[in-house]
Write a protein that holds these residues in place. Structure first.
Motif, PDB file in Angstrom:
ATOM      1  N   ARG A 227      37.604 -45.250-127.311  1.00 40.00           N
ATOM      2  CA  ARG A 227      37.590 -46.714-127.403  1.00 40.00           C
ATOM      3  C   ARG A 227      36.943 -47.339-126.176  1.00 40.00           C
ATOM      4  NH1 ARG A 227      37.075 -48.227-132.092  1.00 40.00           N
ATOM      5  NH2 ARG A 227      38.687 -47.560-133.487  1.00 40.00           N
ATOM      6  N   VAL A 228      37.357 -46.844-125.007  1.00 36.91           N
ATOM      7  CA  VAL A 228      36.823 -47.418-123.760  1.00 36.91           C
ATOM      8  C   VAL A 228      35.315 -47.150-123.682  1.00 36.91           C
ATOM      9  CG1 VAL A 228      36.912 -47.279-121.246  1.00 36.91           C
ATOM     10  CG2 VAL A 228      39.018 -47.215-122.555  1.00 36.91           C
ATOM     11  N   ALA A 229      34.929 -45.924-124.001  1.00 36.55           N
ATOM     12  CA  ALA A 229      33.510 -45.563-123.895  1.00 36.55           C
ATOM     13  C   ALA A 229      32.673 -46.364-124.894  1.00 36.55           C
ATOM     14  CB  ALA A 229      33.337 -44.066-124.141  1.00 36.55           C
ATOM     15  N   TYR A 230      33.175 -46.500-126.099  1.00 29.10           N
ATOM     16  CA  TYR A 230      32.412 -47.194-127.143  1.00 29.10           C
ATOM     17  C   TYR A 230      32.234 -48.675-126.786  1.00 29.10           C
ATOM     18  CZ  TYR A 230      30.812 -48.075-131.923  1.00 29.10           C
ATOM     19  OH  TYR A 230      30.059 -48.413-133.015  1.00 29.10           O
ATOM     20  N   LEU A 231      33.311 -49.269-126.294  1.00 28.13           N
ATOM     21  CA  LEU A 231      33.239 -50.683-125.908  1.00 28.13           C
ATOM     22  C   LEU A 231      32.289 -50.869-124.720  1.00 28.13           C
ATOM     23  CD1 LEU A 231      34.490 -53.516-126.442  1.00 28.13           C
ATOM     24  CD2 LEU A 231      36.139 -52.998-124.667  1.00 28.13           C
ATOM     25  N   THR A 232      32.349 -49.942-123.780  1.00 29.07           N
ATOM     26  CA  THR A 232      31.488 -50.052-122.601  1.00 29.07           C
ATOM     27  C   THR A 232      30.018 -49.934-122.994  1.00 29.07           C
ATOM     28  OG1 THR A 232      33.241 -48.969-121.358  1.00 29.07           O
ATOM     29  CG2 THR A 232      31.108 -49.134-120.274  1.00 29.07           C
ATOM     30  N   ILE A 233      29.724 -48.980-123.865  1.00 30.62           N
ATOM     31  CA  ILE A 233      28.321 -48.816-124.287  1.00 30.62           C
ATOM     32  C   ILE A 233      27.865 -50.067-125.040  1.00 30.62           C
ATOM     33  CG2 ILE A 233      26.724 -47.416-125.667  1.00 30.62           C
ATOM     34  CD1 ILE A 233      28.483 -44.999-125.077  1.00 30.62           C
TER      35      ILE A 233
ATOM     36  N   TYR B  57      39.671 -42.485-117.438  1.00 29.75           N
ATOM     37  CA  TYR B  57      38.816 -42.609-116.256  1.00 29.75           C
ATOM     38  C   TYR B  57      37.349 -42.872-116.596  1.00 29.75           C
ATOM     39  CZ  TYR B  57      42.922 -40.752-113.937  1.00 29.75           C
ATOM     40  OH  TYR B  57      44.206 -40.570-113.477  1.00 29.75           O
ATOM     41  N   VAL B  58      37.107 -43.218-117.855  1.00 31.63           N
ATOM     42  CA  VAL B  58      35.711 -43.406-118.276  1.00 31.63           C
ATOM     43  C   VAL B  58      35.003 -44.460-117.418  1.00 31.63           C
ATOM     44  CG1 VAL B  58      34.254 -44.171-120.186  1.00 31.63           C
ATOM     45  CG2 VAL B  58      36.156 -42.654-120.637  1.00 31.63           C
ATOM     46  N   GLN B  59      35.734 -45.544-117.090  1.00 32.07           N
ATOM     47  CA  GLN B  59      35.084 -46.651-116.363  1.00 32.07           C
ATOM     48  C   GLN B  59      34.550 -46.212-115.006  1.00 32.07           C
ATOM     49  OE1 GLN B  59      38.261 -46.708-117.548  1.00 32.07           O
ATOM     50  NE2 GLN B  59      38.818 -48.748-118.299  1.00 32.07           N
ATOM     51  N   GLY B  65      27.571 -44.282-112.735  1.00 32.61           N
ATOM     52  CA  GLY B  65      26.275 -44.189-113.421  1.00 32.61           C
ATOM     53  C   GLY B  65      25.439 -45.439-113.207  1.00 32.61           C
ATOM     54  N   ALA B  66      26.089 -46.607-113.338  1.00 26.13           N
ATOM     55  CA  ALA B  66      25.348 -47.863-113.217  1.00 26.13           C
ATOM     56  C   ALA B  66      24.817 -48.042-111.797  1.00 26.13           C
ATOM     57  CB  ALA B  66      26.248 -49.023-113.610  1.00 26.13           C
ATOM     58  N   VAL B  67      25.666 -47.770-110.812  1.00 28.27           N
ATOM     59  CA  VAL B  67      25.228 -47.929-109.407  1.00 28.27           C
ATOM     60  C   VAL B  67      24.153 -46.900-109.080  1.00 28.27           C
ATOM     61  CG1 VAL B  67      25.999 -47.749-107.002  1.00 28.27           C
ATOM     62  CG2 VAL B  67      27.418 -48.941-108.680  1.00 28.27           C
ATOM     63  N   PHE B  68      24.385 -45.677-109.518  1.00 32.31           N
ATOM     64  CA  PHE B  68      23.404 -44.606-109.265  1.00 32.31           C
ATOM     65  C   PHE B  68      22.058 -44.961-109.909  1.00 32.31           C
ATOM     66  CE2 PHE B  68      21.316 -40.773-110.883  1.00 32.31           C
ATOM     67  CZ  PHE B  68      21.127 -40.058-109.711  1.00 32.31           C
ATOM     68  N   GLY B  69      22.108 -45.453-111.149  1.00 35.65           N
ATOM     69  CA  GLY B  69      20.881 -45.802-111.867  1.00 35.65           C
ATOM     70  C   GLY B  69      20.112 -46.908-111.169  1.00 35.65           C
ATOM     71  N   THR B 116      28.691 -42.993-119.084  1.00 31.59           N
ATOM     72  CA  THR B 116      29.863 -43.370-119.880  1.00 31.59           C
ATOM     73  C   THR B 116      30.137 -42.301-120.938  1.00 31.59           C
ATOM     74  OG1 THR B 116      29.331 -45.695-119.572  1.00 31.59           O
ATOM     75  CG2 THR B 116      30.834 -45.180-121.367  1.00 31.59           C
ATOM     76  N   ALA B 117      29.069 -41.870-121.595  1.00 32.87           N
ATOM     77  CA  ALA B 117      29.228 -40.825-122.619  1.00 32.87           C
ATOM     78  C   ALA B 117      29.746 -39.531-121.972  1.00 32.87           C
ATOM     79  CB  ALA B 117      27.897 -40.582-123.318  1.00 32.87           C
ATOM     80  N   LEU B 118      29.163 -39.192-120.829  1.00 29.43           N
ATOM     81  CA  LEU B 118      29.600 -37.977-120.140  1.00 29.43           C
ATOM     82  C   LEU B 118      31.067 -38.084-119.732  1.00 29.43           C
ATOM     83  CD1 LEU B 118      28.630 -35.248-118.927  1.00 29.43           C
ATOM     84  CD2 LEU B 118      28.232 -36.469-116.795  1.00 29.43           C
TER      85      LEU B 118
END
Lengths: 466, 174
Positions: A227-233, B57-59, B65-69, B116-118
């Protein structure tokens, strides 16, 4: 508790609360799986008719491309000043077409508009395949296809990098980013459904879905991360989608060509992209609803909402179009004004007027409920809208080249050769072929999200009845 | 004592929720709520809340990733521009900020999305982590509760499942 609802409240509710449900809330979860999986196994025969027609168109496109490749770009009737022709016009069309799928899906996901759930999957697939089709035109119009890597930002053998200030480099990067992110978004949203396919398939297909579903078992930890990943993307994709077409617009807007050097081009392009994408969603909605027997999921109320959204975007596009005309007409740029007059009265006038009619007048049919409820009319209207949007891109490219600063360009009356038309038609075949293959291999209705939709709505209904 | 898995299938979230609540209140020896996993065809945050906090911990991956990019994008472009031996710029800056922002922005998003996917895949503990017990009816319409506990506690846990009308109990017993 005193009931404060008076007659006027009830009357307002009667008039404005929709009576038609987006989806049947009593449908069983197992039935959802069954219906969607059956659609992949046994579509209506029309599926094979569409697939064969797509394959034939694609084959003709390949023939034209091979002919052009072997004979030279001359057979395309490209010349100076008409150096881009239909190729770049159609490139912009496909980039535009790609916008609504992922962008609208992401926006509606963030806004918790659950009516998107039965239709977002195919819209996202449309984005991916549109981008892949658009990418083909970059290669086709190069002529020397084997040098395609020139468009990618990398240093050459003298360690000299490309001009990073060029919108063409921005273009390649933005489209690459959008394609990658769209594929990730599409795939990510599909993982729980791939697990359903894995659990029901046999033989090779089971292995295929087993690989793609990445061990999904629907655990609480998987759902929470998902959920978190999908929303973030989704959050990333919204500004990305806007940036991509803005960047395509700057290809034109930063040039000095009359008719292109216009400040409002980026929002105009974004609105046009959303517009053509929404029209394409309506077309594909109607086709998939029939071909895959999705009447239970791709319902008329959902089509109604999509049509109303398309109408709103059409009006935004019309407004921006008028702004462009007005700013050129009342501005002090005589060359831009001459180009505008040329579009309205010159060689391309019928197409320019057709574009305005199809893009700004025809969408008014979407304003009437009786029209929106008629699938045949909506199919015709959506195709007309997309024809209008294709003409818009044609009208951006060709009349400007035919009426530039140099008087010698004014006599270069130009019409594309059959080779160009063949490649353009082939691109439609390529897109349809990929799209139909996708629909046969992957679930085009998101099963787990439709289950969520049904569950939450039935829970809400129970709460209301208590 | 050896740890074993048991998994019960339930018809709906309510029955599964009741079973979870009783498990939580039971204070069985050899059983911890941290070792309970829910498997369901859709997400149910209220049910997951019974399991206690399970941070995501996805965020953090997204932020990295965003800062690195963004940093990589700008550094790559700026260093490439500064790398030219001859800088005939006609007064314009060697490293112009506004046009470089475009590619910086694109890489910011690209790396953010990919990380994020990773991060999500790492959160799932892929590819190694496969739950030992699984029933294909979970992907259809059933809710499963998987418990890892001491073998001595399994009988009591299964009794709780049965009391709450579990459809089927699967075990990984010695």
């Amino acid at each position: 508790m005193i009931d404060r609802r008076d007659d006027s409240d009830i009357e307002i509710e009667r008039r404005f609360v929709p009576k038609a449900k987006d989806i049947n809330e009593d449908i069983a979860w197992a039935q959802i799986n069954k219906d969607v999986l059956r659609s992949m196994e046994r579509p209506r025969p029309m599926y094979w008719v569409i697939f064969a027609a797509s394959l034939a168109l694609f084959g003709f496109g390949v023939f034209c491309e091979v002919y052009q490749y072997q004979t030279g770009l001359g057979v395309a009737d490209l010349n100076n000043p008409q150096v881009w022709g239909l190729y770049i016009a159609t490139f912009i069309f496909w980039i535009g077409m790609s916008h609504s799928g992922t962008l609208l899906s992401a926006i509606l996901h963030i806004m918790h508009a659950d009516w998107r759930k039965p239709i977002y999957r195919f819209a996202e697939a449309m984005t991916t395949f549109s981008l892949m089709t658009a990418g083909l035109f970059v290669l086709v119009h190069l002529g020397r296809v084997w040098q395609f890597y020139y468009v990618v930002a990398y240093p050459n053998e003298r360690w000299t990098w490309p001009n990073f200030n060029s919108p063409l480099v921005w273009d390649a990067t933005a489209i690459g980013t959008y394609l990658t992110s769209s594929i990730v978004f599409l795939y990510f949203g599909m993982i729980p459904d791939l697990a359903i396919c894995r659990d029901t398939a046999t033989g090779f297909r089971r292995k295929f879905y087993w690989f793609l579903s990445l061990g999904w078992q629907g655990t609480d930890r998987q759902w929470a991360n998902f959920r978190v990943a999908y929303l973030t993307i989704a959050c990333f994709l919204i500004p990305l989608a806007v940036s991509v077409h803005s960047i395509v617009a700057t290809d034109f807007a930063v040039s000095q060509q009359p008719g292109w050097h216009i400040t409002s081009f980026p929002p105009y392009f974004v609105a046009g992209a959303l517009y053509s994408g929404c029209a394409a969603i309506i077309t594909l909605f109607i086709i998939l609803r029939y071909v895959f027997r999705f009447e239970e999921y791709m319902t008329m109320p959902i089509l109604d909402k999509t049509c109303r959204l398309t109408f709103a975007i059409a009006m935004v596009w019309t407004y921006l179009n008028l702004i462009e005309y007005a700013s050129v007409w009342y501005g002090n740029d005589v060359y831009a004004k001459e180009t505008l007059i040329y579009r309205a009265t010159g060689l391309y006038a019928p197409y320019w007027w057709a574009m305005n009619f199809l893009g700004s007048v025809v969408p008014f049919m979407l304003a009437f409920k009786s029209m929106r409820n008629n699938l045949t009319i909506m199919m015709v209207v959506s195709l007309l809208l997309n024809m209008g949007m294709w003409l818009e891109r044609f009208m951006i490219i060709s009349p400007t080249f035919a009426h530039g600063y140099y008087p010698w360009t004014w006599t270069s009356g130009w019409w594309p050769s059959w080779v160009q038309w063949g490649i353009v038609l082939g691109s439609f075949g390529w897109f349809s072929m990929l799209f139909m293959l996708f629909c046969k291999i992957f679930p085009t209705v998101s099963m787990y999200e439709v289950k969520e939709m049904v569950y939450h709505r039935s829970e809400a209904r129970k709460a209301r009845n208590l | 004592m050896s740890k074993v898995h048991t998994m019960a299938l339930f018809n709906d979230f309510e029955e599964a929720g009741n079973a979870l609540q009783e498990l939580k209140d039971s204070n069985l020896a050899g059983f911890r709520m941290q070792d309970v996993t829910i498997k369901s065809p859709i997400e149910h945050p209220e049910l997951s809340a019974l399991l206690g906090p399970r941070p995501v911990y996805v965020q953090l991956f997204t932020l990295f990733g965003a800062v690195f990019g963004a940093i990589t994008g700008f550094t790559l472009i700026a260093s490439a521009q500064a790398n030219f031996l001859l800088q005939i710029r006609g007064g314009r800056p060697v490293v112009p900020i506004p046009p470089n922002m475009v590619l910086t922005y694109e890489l910011f998003i690209l790396c953010g999305v990919l990380m994020t996917a990773l991060g999500c895949f790492i959160g799932w503990k892929l590819p190694g982590n496969r739950s030992p017990l699984y029933n294909e009816r979970v992907s259809e319409d059933k809710i499963a509760i998987l418990v890892k506990a001491d073998s001595a506690a399994i009988t009591a846990i299964n009794a709780i499942f049965t009391r709450h009308r579990s459809l089927e109990i699967m075990g990984e017993y010695d």
